[in-house]
Write an enzyme that holds these catalytic residues in place. Structure first.
Site, PDB file in Angstrom:
ATOM      1  N   CYS A   4      69.876 -29.000  57.682  1.00 52.21           N
ATOM      2  CA  CYS A   4      70.640 -29.941  56.853  1.00 52.21           C
ATOM      3  C   CYS A   4      72.106 -29.561  56.762  1.00 52.21           C
ATOM      4  CB  CYS A   4      70.068 -29.973  55.438  1.00 52.21           C
ATOM      5  SG  CYS A   4      68.331 -30.065  55.435  1.00 52.21           S
TER       6      CYS A   4
HETATM    7  N1  SAJ Z   1      73.798 -20.433  52.021  1.00 52.25           N
HETATM    8  C1  SAJ Z   1      74.857 -19.527  51.891  1.00 52.25           C
HETATM    9  N2  SAJ Z   1      75.435 -19.371  50.660  1.00 52.25           N
HETATM   10  C2  SAJ Z   1      75.010 -20.092  49.570  1.00 52.25           C
HETATM   11  C3  SAJ Z   1      73.933 -21.012  49.731  1.00 52.25           C
HETATM   12  C4  SAJ Z   1      73.352 -21.162  50.960  1.00 52.25           C
HETATM   13  O1  SAJ Z   1      75.253 -18.868  52.846  1.00 52.25           O
HETATM   14  O2  SAJ Z   1      75.570 -19.904  48.484  1.00 52.25           O
HETATM   15  C5  SAJ Z   1      73.189 -20.628  53.343  1.00 52.25           C
HETATM   16  C6  SAJ Z   1      71.696 -20.372  53.347  1.00 52.25           C
HETATM   17  O3  SAJ Z   1      71.431 -19.013  53.622  1.00 52.25           O
HETATM   18  C7  SAJ Z   1      71.219 -21.274  54.473  1.00 52.25           C
HETATM   19  C8  SAJ Z   1      72.184 -22.457  54.423  1.00 52.25           C
HETATM   20  O4  SAJ Z   1      73.334 -21.998  53.693  1.00 52.25           O
HETATM   21  O5  SAJ Z   1      71.337 -20.631  55.709  1.00 52.25           O
HETATM   22  C9  SAJ Z   1      71.588 -23.699  53.722  1.00 52.25           C
HETATM   23  O6  SAJ Z   1      71.089 -23.270  52.528  1.00 52.25           O
HETATM   24  P1  SAJ Z   1      70.571 -24.295  51.366  1.00 52.25           P
HETATM   25  O7  SAJ Z   1      70.381 -23.465  50.150  1.00 52.25           O
HETATM   26  O8  SAJ Z   1      71.436 -25.475  51.254  1.00 52.25           O
HETATM   27  O9  SAJ Z   1      69.107 -24.708  51.796  1.00 52.25           O
HETATM   28  P2  SAJ Z   1      68.439 -25.821  52.731  1.00 52.25           P
HETATM   29  O10 SAJ Z   1      69.331 -26.235  53.834  1.00 52.25           O
HETATM   30  O11 SAJ Z   1      67.077 -25.331  53.047  1.00 52.25           O
HETATM   31  O12 SAJ Z   1      68.143 -27.038  51.764  1.00 52.25           O
HETATM   32  C10 SAJ Z   1      69.141 -27.830  51.377  1.00 52.25           C
HETATM   33  C11 SAJ Z   1      68.810 -28.123  49.910  1.00 52.25           C
HETATM   34  N3  SAJ Z   1      69.096 -26.926  49.142  1.00 52.25           N
HETATM   35  C12 SAJ Z   1      69.641 -26.839  47.923  1.00 52.25           C
HETATM   36  O13 SAJ Z   1      70.106 -27.809  47.373  1.00 52.25           O
HETATM   37  C13 SAJ Z   1      69.603 -25.507  47.262  1.00 52.25           C
HETATM   38  C14 SAJ Z   1      69.480 -29.337  49.642  1.00 52.25           C
HETATM   39  O14 SAJ Z   1      70.837 -29.139  49.951  1.00 52.25           O
HETATM   40  C15 SAJ Z   1      68.808 -30.462  50.420  1.00 52.25           C
HETATM   41  O15 SAJ Z   1      67.772 -31.007  49.647  1.00 52.25           O
HETATM   42  C16 SAJ Z   1      68.217 -29.991  51.720  1.00 52.25           C
HETATM   43  O16 SAJ Z   1      69.088 -29.011  52.195  1.00 52.25           O
HETATM   44  C17 SAJ Z   1      68.123 -31.170  52.680  1.00 52.25           C
HETATM   45  O17 SAJ Z   1      67.010 -31.388  53.166  1.00 52.25           O
HETATM   46  O18 SAJ Z   1      69.118 -31.865  52.843  1.00 52.25           O
END
Ligand code: SAJ
Length: 434
Positions: free
Chosen positions: A273
């Site tokens: 995503c």
């Molecule tokens: N990450 C960082 N720093 C942060 C947060 C995340 O480096 O502070 C990295 C994570 O390690 C990961 C990537 O970013 O590699 C994405 O992380 P994410 O927490 O956004 O998780 P996803 O992609 O599994 O899920 C996200 C959902 N997560 C949250 O809202 C917490 C949301 O954005 C959506 O529902 C989902 O993508 C989607 O399906 O669109």
């Protein structure tokens, strides 16, 4: 016709199709099943269909017990064929929306699902809901306009809506049922039809005025994350230059009770995503002559974090008078975020590739993957015994799985580069942080 539809929802005689049985579609199907609906799952993967028919779940947040129960009582039928749609009254489309090699939107899965839906669409009234994350205008272009060309009366006999998925894989607190769901309908009746169905499985529905508002809201959500992650990643590079501990800075800033939301630096961003969805917005912007500089900048910063990690590793080894070349490196965690098994777009692979290009000797350890085939080489997950840990010149913590024994790793490793502040609270000289 709308009343006929609403009646079928109320008496649960509505036959629902879910197209795309992945981390979004399967939980959605289970939600409908648990409320007593008959659900017909469609997926192009024979393997997925076979596993489901054998009562096996391949999605972490869905139990095999649930699959077994609904398959054996006949409530859940799955197949690779779209022809079942001729028996259905509604379909939710939850197929992937990846990027092409040239980083343009790849809507081939959506197009394939929609074309087959329209080909087998028979019962009226009929509801089509697109859930896949995509740029504003997709639902109108791929579903509304083809239906209009078929002479279908949208809002009377066929209802069309967009409702973005908001699944956070591995999130135990927020599930399909308790995460508010945005719905935009092509007409008021379309919104009413979609809302009547989704209200049965999701506590809070958030109606919006147009299809595009629903499509855009989801992209705002994910672009918001990508940009804020890039912001802290950039500040990390700056703090590294200035010898400031970014983790303590974020911890301190997080004490602000209003107007602040912490994001954390990392080895890069992965998943299906955050690295991809903003590119959909960037692409769409260009078609109307608008350039989203934030998105481009964030993508650039995030994509370069693996290089920064390797640069930092070189500096750490250098302090032990060790070249990276031939140094034994242990990658701790290879999935894209903690406590899940998903490897998609994981920055771990960029880092392994870079380390290999420096002729380092790379191994990994991840509780979710005992084996890894990467760039034609088969790797085996290293068991984190004290002996094994002591064999490596540097351990790089990429994914902060909860199951890692951080104290034991700290005590038995020669040096550690921690990209997630996973060793927070363990004060040892041999632990270096981003
Ligand atoms: N990450 C960082 N720093 C942060 C947060 C995340 O480096 O502070 C990295 C994570 O390690 C990961 C990537 O970013 O590699 C994405 O992380 P994410 O927490 O956004 O998780 P996803 O992609 O599994 O899920 C996200 C959902 N997560 C949250 O809202 C917490 C949301 O954005 C959506 O529902 C989902 O993508 C989607 O399906 O669109």
């Amino acid at each position: 016709m709308l009343n006929d539809f609403l009646k079928k929802v109320e008496d649960k005689s509505l036959k629902i199709g879910v197209i795309g049985l992945g981390y979004v579609g399967l939980p959605l199907a289970i939600s409908f099943l648990k409320k007593g609906f008959k659900v017909y799952g469609i997926d192009i993967s024979e393997v997925k269909i076979e596993m489901l028919n054998d009562g096996i779940s391949y999605v972490q947040d869905v139990s095999s017990e649930d699959i077994k129960k609904f398959i054996s009582n006949g409530q859940f039928k799955v197949s690779t064929s779209y022809s079942v749609i001729s028996k259905l009254d509604a379909v939710s489309i939850t197929v992937p929306t990846p990027l092409s090699k040239s980083k343009n939107p790849d809507l081939s899965y959506v197009s394939h699902a929609v074309q087959n839906t329209l080909k087998y669409l028979k019962n009226k009234p009929f509801l089509i809901v697109l859930e896949s994350t995509t740029y504003p205008g997709t639902t109108r272009e791929f579903i509304v306009e083809p239906l209009q060309k078929m002479g279908v009366k949208i809002g009377e006999e066929v209802f069309v809506a967009f409702s973005p998925e908001r699944v956070d894989p591995g999130n135990k607190k927020y599930t399909t049922e308790n995460t508010p769901k945005i719905i935009g309908g092509y007409t008021d009746n379309c919104l009413k039809a979609a809302k009547s169905l989704y209200t049965k499985v999701i506590k809070q529905i958030v109606p919006v005025k147009t299809l595009e508002e629903a499509e855009m809201a989801k992209l705002l959500e994910n672009t918001f994350r990508a940009v804020n992650i890039a912001l802290v990643n950039e500040l990390t590079l700056m703090c590294d230059r200035m010898g400031i501990n970014i983790w303590n800075v974020i911890k301190a800033a997080s004490t602000k009770p209003f107007g602040f939301m912490p994001f954390y630096p990392g080895p890069g961003i992965g998943g299906h995503c955050i690295p991809l969805d903003p590119e959909y917005l960037l692409w769409k912007g260009k078609t109307v002559g608008f350039y989203n500089r934030f998105i481009e900048l964030a993508a650039d910063i995030n994509a370069n974090m693996p290089r920064f990690v390797v640069d930092k590793a070189i500096r750490v080894l250098n302090s032990f008078e060790k070249p990276l070349k031939k140094s034994k490196i242990l990658i701790l965690g290879i999935t894209y975020k903690k406590d899940i098994s998903d490897l998609r777009e994981s920055p771990a692979f960029d880092i392994i590739k870079l380390l290999n290009s420096y002729n380092a000797v790379v191994n990994y350890s991840d509780p979710f993957h005992s084996k890894l085939l990467f760039e034609g080489e088969m790797y085996t997950s290293v068991e984190l015994t004290p002996e094994n840990l002591s064999l490596f010149d540097l351990a790089i913590l990429i994914t902060n799985h909860s199951s890692f024994n951080y104290r034991k790793i700290a005590e038995n490793s020669k040096a550690i580069l921690d990209t997630r502040n996973a060793f927070d609270g363990i004060e040892k000289e041999n632990i270096f942080k981003l």
